[in-house]
Write a protein that holds these residues in place. Structure first.
Motif, PDB file in Angstrom:
ATOM      1  N   VAL A   1       0.707  -1.407   0.093  1.00  0.00           N
ATOM      2  CA  VAL A   1       0.164  -0.131  -0.003  1.00  0.00           C
ATOM      3  C   VAL A   1       0.936   1.287  -0.055  1.00  0.00           C
ATOM      4  O   VAL A   1       0.358   2.012  -0.817  1.00  0.00           O
TER       5      VAL A   1
ATOM      6  N   VAL B   1      -5.401   5.466  -4.218  1.00  0.00           N
ATOM      7  CA  VAL B   1      -6.285   4.283  -3.391  1.00  0.00           C
ATOM      8  C   VAL B   1      -7.578   4.916  -3.709  1.00  0.00           C
ATOM      9  O   VAL B   1      -8.051   6.030  -3.337  1.00  0.00           O
TER      10      VAL B   1
ATOM     11  N   ALA C   1      -6.176  -0.215  -3.975  1.00  0.00           N
ATOM     12  CA  ALA C   1      -4.837   0.310  -3.990  1.00  0.00           C
ATOM     13  C   ALA C   1      -4.324   0.010  -5.576  1.00  0.00           C
ATOM     14  O   ALA C   1      -4.238  -1.063  -5.566  1.00  0.00           O
TER      15      ALA C   1
ATOM     16  N   ALA D   1      -2.586   4.205   3.600  1.00  0.00           N
ATOM     17  CA  ALA D   1      -2.231   5.169   2.542  1.00  0.00           C
ATOM     18  C   ALA D   1      -1.807   6.741   2.912  1.00  0.00           C
ATOM     19  O   ALA D   1      -1.254   7.304   2.605  1.00  0.00           O
TER      20      ALA D   1
END
Length: 358
Positions: free
Chosen positions: A261, A267, A277, A305
């Protein structure tokens, strides 16, 4: 003993593994009546087709010795020479009848089950020499069945012999006045009648006994519900262990996914349920999915994120569509190129503004 199982608890049909294991240990269904039937069939064939020529050949071989019996030395050396000279010829004449009997004896066992090579049945066991076990076998249901079966066979065969031989009583009384060839022919014909009648009766006995022996063996191989579960665990693995392994694999897969991530380009989310993502660089043909999740997992992806300053873009329709059609490391489908391109373009624009201000 604790490991003994009551036969009444064996309610489940045996599995293929149970039957295979029993066969490998030499535990196979076998009827002695079938083996006896094949031996009797071999006798009938020998009497019908081989007895006359074999007897004639043996008589021809021995005729010379009978004609010159007075000149044969009876000392050890002479007898040894006699057996050494006659024995091989006699065995050669008897080879075919003996071969027929041997082949049918082997066939009587092979036809019931495929050959078994095992030392299990000859291994010494204490219960084989135990007086108590011997007494149980002596007065068991199988012993009673075998005794009854043997008694019936003796009675029926005796009755057959009576009804076949008694009508020939006068011929048998006059046999001493007939030529040897005539006596042999009558004996052969009478023997064939006896063997044929007994063979017909034994066909019924062998068929019934074979069916009974197979059913008895099958019932012996039946399993309790506990044995079925234990075998399933051995073959497929303990369900609890498999569930734990599956859970650990899922956890490791999530850990690997979450580690990707921070490297994502963007995302795409539905604020309350979905998060996907995506990663993209200039050398790639199309963006690919590096992580996805719903509910709690989606929330973790969004938080991670934001923690690593990865842009989070809300687009509920696109988030749901990507989550439904993509797996981890899949390139985005062509039908979503345009929508994803707008998102990637928006993110690139944000990065350009940020770099220009810096």
């Amino acid at each position: 003993m604790a490991d003994e199982t009551d036969d009444s608890e064996k309610t489940e049909d045996p599995s293929q593994k149970r039957l295979t294991d029993a066969h490998e240990k030499g535990d196979v269904p076998k009827s002695q009546e079938v083996s006896g039937w094949f031996a009797l069939l071999g006798t009938a064939l020998v009497v019908a087709f081989l007895a006359k020529p074999t007897a004639a050949n043996v008589a021809g071989l021995l005729k010379g010795f009978l004609a010159h019996a007075d000149s044969i030395a009876v000392d050890p050396g002479g007898l040894l020479f006699l057996f050494g000279d006659t024995g091989p010829h006699l065995l050669l004449l008897l080879a075919l009848p003996l071969l027929v009997l041997m082949v049918l004896a082997v066939l009587g066992n092979v036809i019931q089950h495929k050959p078994v090579w095992t030392a299990e049945t000859i291994q010494p066991k204490l219960n084989k020499i135990s007086p108590l076990s011997g007494a149980k076998r002596l007065f068991s249901k199988d012993s009673l069945m075998n005794f009854s079966k043997g008694l019936v066979k003796i009675i029926v065969v005796s009755v057959m012999i009576y009804f076949i031989v008694w009508p020939e009583k006068e011929q048998l009384d006059m046999a001493f006045f007939h030529e040897p060839d005539h006596i042999l022919q009558e004996s052969r014909d009478l023997s064939l009648k006896l063997v044929g009648a007994i063979l017909a009766f034994m066909t019924v006995v062998a068929g019934l006994d074979f069916a009974w022996q197979r059913q008895k063996w099958f019932n012996k191989q039946k399993m309790t519900q506990r044995e079925v579960k234990e075998e399933y665990k051995q073959a497929e693995g303990d369900p609890q262990v498999k569930s734990k392994i599956r859970q650990l694999r899922q956890q490791r897969a999530q850990q690997r996914m979450m580690s990707e991530v921070p490297k994502a380009t963007v995302v795409v989310t539905n604020p309350t349920h979905y998060a996907v993502a995506l990663y993209y660089d200039d050398e790639m043909q199309a963006p690919k999915c590096v992580a996805k999740g719903v509910d709690a997992l989606a929330l973790r992806i969004r938080d991670l994120a934001r923690e690593h300053e990865v842009p989070v873009v809300e687009n509920p329709p696109l988030a749901r569509a990507l989550h439904a059609t993509m797996e981890i490391n899949d390139m985005i489908p062509e039908e979503h190129y345009a929508a994803v391109a707008k998102v990637i373009g928006y993110v690139m624009g944000l990065k350009s503004k940020k770099n220009w201000r810096a």
